[in-house]
Write a protein that holds these residues in place. Structure first.
Motif, PDB file in Angstrom:
ATOM      1  N   GLY A 120       0.830  -1.203   0.000  1.00  0.00           N
ATOM      2  CA  GLY A 120       0.000   0.000   0.000  1.00  0.00           C
ATOM      3  C   GLY A 120       0.866   1.255   0.000  1.00  0.00           C
ATOM      4  O   GLY A 120       2.090   1.194  -0.106  1.00  0.00           O
ATOM      5  N   PHE A 121       0.209   2.409   0.138  1.00  0.00           N
ATOM      6  CA  PHE A 121       0.913   3.694   0.078  1.00  0.00           C
ATOM      7  C   PHE A 121       1.177   4.225   1.486  1.00  0.00           C
ATOM      8  O   PHE A 121       2.288   4.553   1.855  1.00  0.00           O
ATOM      9  N   ALA A 122       0.126   4.305   2.284  1.00  0.00           N
ATOM     10  CA  ALA A 122       0.255   4.748   3.678  1.00  0.00           C
ATOM     11  C   ALA A 122      -0.797   3.993   4.476  1.00  0.00           C
ATOM     12  O   ALA A 122      -1.825   3.593   3.950  1.00  0.00           O
ATOM     13  N   TYR A 123      -0.548   3.788   5.778  1.00  0.00           N
ATOM     14  CA  TYR A 123      -1.396   2.808   6.461  1.00  0.00           C
ATOM     15  C   TYR A 123      -2.158   3.336   7.678  1.00  0.00           C
ATOM     16  O   TYR A 123      -2.771   2.571   8.400  1.00  0.00           O
ATOM     17  N   PHE A 124      -2.148   4.630   7.917  1.00  0.00           N
ATOM     18  CA  PHE A 124      -2.727   5.090   9.184  1.00  0.00           C
ATOM     19  C   PHE A 124      -3.353   6.460   8.970  1.00  0.00           C
ATOM     20  O   PHE A 124      -2.637   7.432   8.759  1.00  0.00           O
ATOM     21  N   TYR A 125      -4.686   6.558   8.980  1.00  0.00           N
ATOM     22  CA  TYR A 125      -5.380   7.835   8.796  1.00  0.00           C
ATOM     23  C   TYR A 125      -5.668   8.433  10.174  1.00  0.00           C
ATOM     24  O   TYR A 125      -6.307   7.794  11.018  1.00  0.00           O
ATOM     25  N   HIS A 126      -5.187   9.639  10.391  1.00  0.00           N
ATOM     26  CA  HIS A 126      -5.263  10.226  11.723  1.00  0.00           C
ATOM     27  C   HIS A 126      -5.602  11.711  11.606  1.00  0.00           C
ATOM     28  O   HIS A 126      -5.086  12.410  10.736  1.00  0.00           O
ATOM     29  N   CYS A 127      -6.500  12.181  12.508  1.00  0.00           N
ATOM     30  CA  CYS A 127      -6.819  13.618  12.543  1.00  0.00           C
ATOM     31  C   CYS A 127      -6.054  14.261  13.697  1.00  0.00           C
ATOM     32  O   CYS A 127      -6.187  13.831  14.850  1.00  0.00           O
ATOM     33  N   LYS A 128      -5.277  15.306  13.387  1.00  0.00           N
ATOM     34  CA  LYS A 128      -4.470  15.965  14.431  1.00  0.00           C
ATOM     35  C   LYS A 128      -5.342  16.774  15.377  1.00  0.00           C
ATOM     36  O   LYS A 128      -4.958  17.035  16.514  1.00  0.00           O
ATOM     37  N   GLN A 129      -6.539  17.195  14.909  1.00  0.00           N
ATOM     38  CA  GLN A 129      -7.430  18.007  15.749  1.00  0.00           C
ATOM     39  C   GLN A 129      -8.147  17.158  16.801  1.00  0.00           C
ATOM     40  O   GLN A 129      -8.069  17.437  17.984  1.00  0.00           O
ATOM     41  N   CYS A 130      -8.883  16.127  16.332  1.00  0.00           N
ATOM     42  CA  CYS A 130      -9.739  15.382  17.284  1.00  0.00           C
ATOM     43  C   CYS A 130      -9.259  13.962  17.557  1.00  0.00           C
ATOM     44  O   CYS A 130      -9.844  13.249  18.371  1.00  0.00           O
ATOM     45  N   GLY A 131      -8.205  13.509  16.841  1.00  0.00           N
ATOM     46  CA  GLY A 131      -7.674  12.169  17.096  1.00  0.00           C
ATOM     47  C   GLY A 131      -8.413  11.056  16.359  1.00  0.00           C
ATOM     48  O   GLY A 131      -8.136   9.871  16.564  1.00  0.00           O
ATOM     49  N   PHE A 132      -9.353  11.394  15.470  1.00  0.00           N
ATOM     50  CA  PHE A 132     -10.117  10.382  14.737  1.00  0.00           C
ATOM     51  C   PHE A 132      -9.169   9.485  13.914  1.00  0.00           C
ATOM     52  O   PHE A 132      -8.196   9.952  13.337  1.00  0.00           O
ATOM     53  N   GLU A 133      -9.469   8.170  13.902  1.00  0.00           N
ATOM     54  CA  GLU A 133      -8.717   7.226  13.065  1.00  0.00           C
ATOM     55  C   GLU A 133      -9.691   6.506  12.144  1.00  0.00           C
ATOM     56  O   GLU A 133     -10.783   6.141  12.570  1.00  0.00           O
ATOM     57  N   LEU A 134      -9.296   6.320  10.905  1.00  0.00           N
ATOM     58  CA  LEU A 134     -10.158   5.664   9.920  1.00  0.00           C
ATOM     59  C   LEU A 134      -9.881   4.171   9.937  1.00  0.00           C
ATOM     60  O   LEU A 134      -8.812   3.723   9.564  1.00  0.00           O
ATOM     61  N   SER A 135     -10.870   3.400  10.456  1.00  0.00           N
ATOM     62  CA  SER A 135     -10.655   1.950  10.465  1.00  0.00           C
ATOM     63  C   SER A 135     -11.719   1.241   9.644  1.00  0.00           C
ATOM     64  O   SER A 135     -12.712   1.826   9.252  1.00  0.00           O
ATOM     65  N   CYS A 136     -11.451  -0.046   9.407  1.00  0.00           N
ATOM     66  CA  CYS A 136     -12.367  -0.871   8.614  1.00  0.00           C
ATOM     67  C   CYS A 136     -13.689  -1.003   9.347  1.00  0.00           C
ATOM     68  O   CYS A 136     -13.715  -1.145  10.570  1.00  0.00           O
ATOM     69  N   LYS A 137     -14.806  -0.994   8.604  1.00  0.00           N
ATOM     70  CA  LYS A 137     -16.096  -1.116   9.295  1.00  0.00           C
ATOM     71  C   LYS A 137     -16.405  -2.578   9.652  1.00  0.00           C
ATOM     72  O   LYS A 137     -17.326  -2.855  10.396  1.00  0.00           O
ATOM     73  N   HIS A 138     -15.598  -3.527   9.122  1.00  0.00           N
ATOM     74  CA  HIS A 138     -15.813  -4.946   9.439  1.00  0.00           C
ATOM     75  C   HIS A 138     -14.732  -5.517  10.362  1.00  0.00           C
ATOM     76  O   HIS A 138     -14.876  -6.614  10.875  1.00  0.00           O
ATOM     77  N   CYS A 139     -13.604  -4.810  10.504  1.00  0.00           N
ATOM     78  CA  CYS A 139     -12.476  -5.326  11.289  1.00  0.00           C
ATOM     79  C   CYS A 139     -11.926  -4.196  12.161  1.00  0.00           C
ATOM     80  O   CYS A 139     -12.005  -3.032  11.781  1.00  0.00           O
ATOM     81  N   SER A 140     -11.341  -4.564  13.298  1.00  0.00           N
ATOM     82  CA  SER A 140     -10.794  -3.516  14.170  1.00  0.00           C
ATOM     83  C   SER A 140      -9.334  -3.238  13.801  1.00  0.00           C
ATOM     84  O   SER A 140      -8.428  -3.395  14.616  1.00  0.00           O
ATOM     85  N   VAL A 141      -9.106  -2.854  12.550  1.00  0.00           N
ATOM     86  CA  VAL A 141      -7.762  -2.499  12.086  1.00  0.00           C
ATOM     87  C   VAL A 141      -7.843  -1.244  11.217  1.00  0.00           C
ATOM     88  O   VAL A 141      -8.896  -0.931  10.663  1.00  0.00           O
ATOM     89  N   SER A 142      -6.709  -0.529  11.127  1.00  0.00           N
ATOM     90  CA  SER A 142      -6.657   0.669  10.287  1.00  0.00           C
ATOM     91  C   SER A 142      -6.735   0.282   8.814  1.00  0.00           C
ATOM     92  O   SER A 142      -6.273  -0.793   8.422  1.00  0.00           O
ATOM     93  N   LEU A 143      -7.281   1.192   8.018  1.00  0.00           N
ATOM     94  CA  LEU A 143      -7.280   0.995   6.571  1.00  0.00           C
ATOM     95  C   LEU A 143      -5.956   1.483   5.993  1.00  0.00           C
ATOM     96  O   LEU A 143      -5.352   2.414   6.517  1.00  0.00           O
ATOM     97  N   THR A 144      -5.515   0.847   4.920  1.00  0.00           N
ATOM     98  CA  THR A 144      -4.271   1.221   4.242  1.00  0.00           C
ATOM     99  C   THR A 144      -4.623   1.939   2.942  1.00  0.00           C
ATOM    100  O   THR A 144      -5.431   1.436   2.161  1.00  0.00           O
ATOM    101  N   TYR A 145      -4.005   3.081   2.706  1.00  0.00           N
ATOM    102  CA  TYR A 145      -4.287   3.836   1.489  1.00  0.00           C
ATOM    103  C   TYR A 145      -3.479   3.261   0.319  1.00  0.00           C
ATOM    104  O   TYR A 145      -2.263   3.119   0.404  1.00  0.00           O
ATOM    105  N   HIS A 146      -4.187   2.876  -0.758  1.00  0.00           N
ATOM    106  CA  HIS A 146      -3.547   2.406  -1.987  1.00  0.00           C
ATOM    107  C   HIS A 146      -3.732   3.488  -3.044  1.00  0.00           C
ATOM    108  O   HIS A 146      -4.822   3.660  -3.582  1.00  0.00           O
ATOM    109  N   LYS A 147      -2.659   4.191  -3.325  1.00  0.00           N
ATOM    110  CA  LYS A 147      -2.751   5.340  -4.237  1.00  0.00           C
ATOM    111  C   LYS A 147      -3.159   4.903  -5.649  1.00  0.00           C
ATOM    112  O   LYS A 147      -3.939   5.571  -6.322  1.00  0.00           O
ATOM    113  N   SER A 148      -2.618   3.748  -6.102  1.00  0.00           N
ATOM    114  CA  SER A 148      -2.908   3.286  -7.462  1.00  0.00           C
ATOM    115  C   SER A 148      -4.395   2.990  -7.648  1.00  0.00           C
ATOM    116  O   SER A 148      -4.945   3.132  -8.724  1.00  0.00           O
ATOM    117  N   LYS A 149      -5.055   2.582  -6.556  1.00  0.00           N
ATOM    118  CA  LYS A 149      -6.498   2.294  -6.631  1.00  0.00           C
ATOM    119  C   LYS A 149      -7.334   3.506  -6.231  1.00  0.00           C
ATOM    120  O   LYS A 149      -8.552   3.524  -6.424  1.00  0.00           O
TER     121      LYS A 149
END
Length: 661
Positions: A360-389
């Protein structure tokens, strides 16, 4: 079996531990026999069954009129025999699964036998007789020496010290004696070089079995092996079941590798199955690695496995210089030191491998303001950004989503992906070294059949300057032109909540370092890390296997983890959190009074990855000094739990788990 047999004893691929054998009436043509598969009615459906016996009379508990007939016989010739049934019974008992589940894991599922596909018999490419080093001669003599009950052997040697040649000579020796050989490799796609070497040396008496083949092709090879046409079988873990005639030797290359453990029921470990087959057949077992598993290291120390050392590189190379470099204060993914070495390597006309165990391209979505993290709605893991897709993807269940432009929680624009994967490295390397030929090898780029082998062949032939990849490029590969290996981020696995995290990190660094300087004394490895003082990393950089295991085993003993204890892990999963919680609580209440004095229970608790593919996961771990007492307790627990089991909460049992995630 008697010709007059009217009834068949059949097992199915279903999770039934008690009384798993069902009786059916013989087919009208009388073609059914031990070792054949049949289609038979099972409940409301028709299923593949495995005939494990025949009988003249119906069991006393059944009236003859109530017994159903099999619908049809699948196989013309038997595909397994009574020896396979015995091995399946052992697996069912040891791994606490159904007898039919064990047998189904052993036998390819193809419906028909296709055309043959053995290696070509090409005299010109047969291996020239290499002269062995003194250490290799000594190791080979020990492995092949006549012995009533030979111990398991372990070829422990640095990468490039000639383990494969000793394995092949031992195989030749066994075949000369009229015996057969099973040669296990971690994953066939990663070690096609081994399969190639064996094909060249042994020609048409060699066969490969692996999951990338179509079921009918696998069955074809299986039938050839059963017929005695094949004397050496190469493959990943399932090849341990190959029905070779007169088994003389099992080789387990890269013994430490986690892929020898099955992730599905029955959760067998190829090393344990190999030990069982060797014990019942009188064959020899030879394992090997530059980084043994902690279990194997302890057995070597205690004398349970005979260690054979190979200490020097044979091709003129010497162990590479390994330099740990801190990633702190580095902009981008590559430190100045790594960039300088890539440049220098290219100027010398040599090649570099860049390794990162994260695609993948980057693996951890994080908001510096509120601390929000973007995780999978089916699994308790972070989503990985795939730039090509252009999407954020879950590597566990495949769920994907277009990444948000702003924080979905507070709307802040100070949100985005951090961390880096192989895609980002590819971009930075291409930007920094536009003149160099670069190719990426990970699960996203090697999906097409044969594409990984093609990439590795081009690299080996000098058709590219830099190979960038995940652990596909770390194992068992031999590239003469490689001078430099860059480990882009060494600590990706260190933070995992698993007692084997340090061992895995250590092994991976040592293994990938072994790709550098195989044929020249100037190999360099740059290990980039955010934890330059972590013992797993400092000892890997010093190639200090002895020091690492001394410290690691002392810690495991103190904490009561394998190899000083044995574990059985129960995992309960359900679509509903309340059901998973209720089921694990009931399992724990059953387990507590049944635990023997020399054992204890860890949990109940949420699994480290608490949700996977929409299933809520909970675990309970039995821990004890001996597997015998744990097995007895586990069987009693399962018997009581099964009686009021919740059909919507699924229970998995893992004996000797290699991962606790």
């Amino acid at each position: 079996m008697a010709d007059s047999a009217q009834y068949l004893d059949i097992v199915f691929d279903v999770p039934i531990r008690d009384n798993p054998v069902f009786t059916y009436r013989m087919d009208p043509k009388g073609e059914a026999a031990l070792g054949k598969r049949v289609m038979a009615p099972f409940g409301r459906r028709e299923m593949t069954g495995y005939i494990i016996g025949q009988r003249d009379e119906a069991p006393a508990a059944l009236s003859a009129g109530s017994i159903k007939a099999v619908r049809r016989v699948v196989d013309g010739e038997p595909v397994f025999d009574s020896g396979d049934v015995e091995l399946a019974k052992w697996m069912a008992g040891y791994y606490l699964c159904g007898l039919g589940e064990a047998l189904a894991a052993m036998i390819p599922s193809g419906r028909r036998v296709g055309g043959y596909s053995s290696f070509d018999d090409d005299e010109d490419i047969a291996q020239a007789a290499l002269s062995l080093s003194e250490e290799q001669e000594k190791a080979l003599a020990a492995i092949t020496a006549p012995a009533e009950k030979p111990p398991p052997f372990y070829l422990y040697g640095i990468t490039g010290s000639g383990k494969t040649e000793v394995f092949l000579r031992a195989a030749e020796s066994a075949i000369r004696e009229g015996k057969s050989v099973i040669y296990l490799v971690p994953e066939i796609s990663l070690t096609h070089q081994t399969a190639e070497a064996i094909g060249k040396r042994f020609g048409p008496v060699a066969a490969t079995i692996h999951s990338g083949m179509s079921p009918s092709k696998r069955l074809t090879e299986w039938v050839r092996i059963r017929a005695g046409e094949v004397h050496i079988v190469v493959g990943p873990r399932s090849a341990v079941f190959a029905p070779v005639k007169n088994l003389g030797l099992i080789i387990i290359d890269e013994e430490h590798d986690g892929s020898y453990k099955s992730g599905n029921t029955p959760r067998y470990h190829a090393r344990q199955v190999a030990m069982r087959r060797v014990a019942t057949s009188g064959a020899r077992l030879v394992m090997g690695s530059a980084t043994p598993s902690a279990e194997a290291w302890k057995l070597m120390k205690d004398g349970g496995i005979k260690r054979l050392d190979l200490t020097r590189r044979l091709s003129g190379g010497s162990p590479p210089e390994i330099i740990p470099v801190s990633l702190e204060h580095t902009e981008g993914c590559l430190t100045g030191e790594l960039k300088d070495e890539i440049r220098k390597t290219a100027q010398l006309g040599r090649q570099s491998i860049l390794f990162l165990n994260r695609r993948g391209f980057a693996y951890f979505y994080h908001c510096k303001q509120c601390g929000f993290e973007l995780s999978c709605k089916h699994c308790s893991v972070s989503l990985t950004y795939h730039k090509s897709k252009g999407r954020a993807v879950c590597h566990y269940c495949g769920y994907s989503v277009v990444p948000p432009k702003a924080c979905p929680e507070c709307g802040s624009l100070e949100a985005g992906f951090a961390g880096f994967g192989t895609e980002m490295i590819e971009e930075e390397v291409a930007r920094t070294f536009p003149e160099l030929r670069l190719r990426r090898a990970d699960a996203d780029t090697t999906g097409r059949k044969g594409s990984l082998a093609e990439t590795l062949d081009i690299f080996k032939a000098g058709g590219m300057d830099i190979l960038l990849g995940t652990q596909m490029v770390a194992k068992g590969l031999n590239f003469p032109g490689v001078r430099l290996v860059g480990v882009v981020l060494a600590d990706t696995g260190l933070h995992m909540p698993d007692f084997r995290a340090a061992e895995r990190t250590f092994s991976l660094i040592v293994q990938v370092a072994g790709r550098a300087g195989r044929y020249f004394p100037d190999g360099k490895v740059i290990v980039q890390t955010l934890r330059p003082h972590d013992p797993a990393i400092t000892r890997a950089c010093a190639l200090d296997v002895e020091g690492f295991f001394t410290a690691e085993l002392a810690q495991r003993e103190m904490l009561g983890f394998p190899p000083y204890t044995r574990l059985i892990r129960f995992t309960l999963r359900s679509k509903e959190a309340e059901r998973a919680d209720g089921a694990i609580a009931r399992l724990a209440s059953i387990a507590t009074p049944l635990i023997p004095r020399d054992a204890d229970v860890l949990g109940p608790a949420e699994c480290p990855i608490g949700i996977m593919s929409g299933n809520h996961r909970r675990q309970l771990i039995l821990r004890g000094k001996t597997m015998g007492t744990l097995h007895t307790a586990a069987r009693a627990i399962l018997d009581r739990y099964d009686k009021g089991r919740d059909a919507k909460a699924y229970l998995e049992v893992d004996v000797d788990p290699v991962s606790l995630l």
